[in-house]
Design an enzyme around this catalytic site. Structure first.
Site, PDB file in Angstrom:
ATOM      1  N   GLU A 102      -4.357 -13.002 -16.581  1.00  0.00           N
ATOM      2  CA  GLU A 102      -5.467 -12.073 -16.332  1.00  0.00           C
ATOM      3  C   GLU A 102      -5.825 -11.340 -17.621  1.00  0.00           C
ATOM      4  O   GLU A 102      -6.522 -11.887 -18.449  1.00  0.00           O
ATOM      5  CB  GLU A 102      -5.098 -11.103 -15.217  1.00  0.00           C
ATOM      6  CG  GLU A 102      -4.903 -11.807 -13.880  1.00  0.00           C
ATOM      7  CD  GLU A 102      -4.628 -10.846 -12.745  1.00  0.00           C
ATOM      8  OE1 GLU A 102      -5.602 -10.278 -12.232  1.00  0.00           O
ATOM      9  OE2 GLU A 102      -3.457 -10.665 -12.381  1.00  0.00           O
ATOM     10  N   VAL A 152      -5.544 -12.102  -5.731  1.00  0.00           N
ATOM     11  CA  VAL A 152      -5.070 -13.285  -5.017  1.00  0.00           C
ATOM     12  C   VAL A 152      -3.573 -13.211  -4.765  1.00  0.00           C
ATOM     13  O   VAL A 152      -2.828 -12.610  -5.536  1.00  0.00           O
ATOM     14  CB  VAL A 152      -5.425 -14.583  -5.778  1.00  0.00           C
ATOM     15  CG1 VAL A 152      -6.929 -14.802  -5.776  1.00  0.00           C
ATOM     16  CG2 VAL A 152      -4.894 -14.570  -7.203  1.00  0.00           C
ATOM     17  N   ASP A 158       2.078 -12.161  -5.459  1.00  0.00           N
ATOM     18  CA  ASP A 158       2.389 -11.177  -4.428  1.00  0.00           C
ATOM     19  C   ASP A 158       1.507  -9.943  -4.489  1.00  0.00           C
ATOM     20  O   ASP A 158       0.811  -9.697  -5.467  1.00  0.00           O
ATOM     21  CB  ASP A 158       3.841 -10.713  -4.574  1.00  0.00           C
ATOM     22  CG  ASP A 158       4.018  -9.738  -5.730  1.00  0.00           C
ATOM     23  OD1 ASP A 158       4.395  -8.584  -5.467  1.00  0.00           O
ATOM     24  OD2 ASP A 158       3.767 -10.124  -6.889  1.00  0.00           O
ATOM     25  N   ARG A 164       4.335 -14.009  -1.205  1.00  0.00           N
ATOM     26  CA  ARG A 164       4.769 -15.031  -2.165  1.00  0.00           C
ATOM     27  C   ARG A 164       5.052 -16.368  -1.484  1.00  0.00           C
ATOM     28  O   ARG A 164       4.911 -17.420  -2.091  1.00  0.00           O
ATOM     29  CB  ARG A 164       6.045 -14.596  -2.886  1.00  0.00           C
ATOM     30  CG  ARG A 164       5.880 -13.478  -3.876  1.00  0.00           C
ATOM     31  CD  ARG A 164       7.181 -13.311  -4.675  1.00  0.00           C
ATOM     32  NE  ARG A 164       7.232 -12.049  -5.380  1.00  0.00           N
ATOM     33  CZ  ARG A 164       6.698 -11.828  -6.571  1.00  0.00           C
ATOM     34  NH1 ARG A 164       6.035 -12.784  -7.171  1.00  0.00           N
ATOM     35  NH2 ARG A 164       6.810 -10.646  -7.152  1.00  0.00           N
TER      36      ARG A 164
END
Length: 179
Positions: A102, A152, A158, A164
């Protein structure tokens, strides 16, 4: 689909196809060269397990546990190393395996640390990439899928240690994480 999800971004089949394709490329890139695959805990575990089954070269695995989220949905920018590698990577070809890229803050810190250990080469494989969120100057050589800027979960990803175990990746409903 789980009730807390707004939609599914990647099905189990999509993920396995990504692993198969990426594994073939990595195999070609590292043929006849031993590889050290470094999984970033906890999120990368499912992806790493499926990906390394598709890499047909000698490889070893190790793990690092690094955090920059501290329980929320946004990276704090402050990277903490919770578990370091168990073996030396000096003069080795290293592939960092990550679930999602990210801001790049975390991976930038990890790559700088690992490069300081005199590796032969260092690359990144990520299942998901959110290029619109990038703050650090870093890119992955191997990218499974570029995705929009949504939160997401699933397949290792998670929210507060939940979701998860989902075998697919989906977008979490905003009302779940805005409570």
């Amino acid at each position: 689909m789980h009730k807390d999800l707004k939609n599914v971004l990647l099905s189990e089949e999509d993920i396995q196809n990504i692993c198969k394709e990426m594994g073939a490329i990595i195999t070609e890139d590292y043929k006849d060269r031993p590889l050290v695959c470094v999984g970033i805990l906890k999120g990368s575990v499912m992806f790493m397990a499926d990906l390394i089954k598709r890499i047909d070269t000698h490889l070893s695995i190790d793990f690092m546990d690094v955090s920059s989220y501290h329980g929320g949905t946004e990276s704090t920018g402050e990277v903490q190393i919770l578990k370091d590698l168990g073996a030396s990577i000096e003069n080795k070809d290293v592939l960092i395996i990550e679930d999602i890229l990210e801001t790049g803050t975390t991976l930038k810190s990890i790559t700088e640390l690992l490069q300081s250990r005199k590796v032969n080469s260092l690359e990144i494989a990520t299942l998901l990439d959110k290029p619109n969120r990038r703050k650090a100057d870093i890119e992955a050589k191997y990218v499974g899928k570029k995705i929009p800027d949504e939160f997401v979960v699933g397949y290792g990803l998670d929210y507060r240690e939940l979701y998860r175990n989902l075998p697919y990746i989906g977008t979490l409903k905003a009302e779940v994480y805005s409570k």
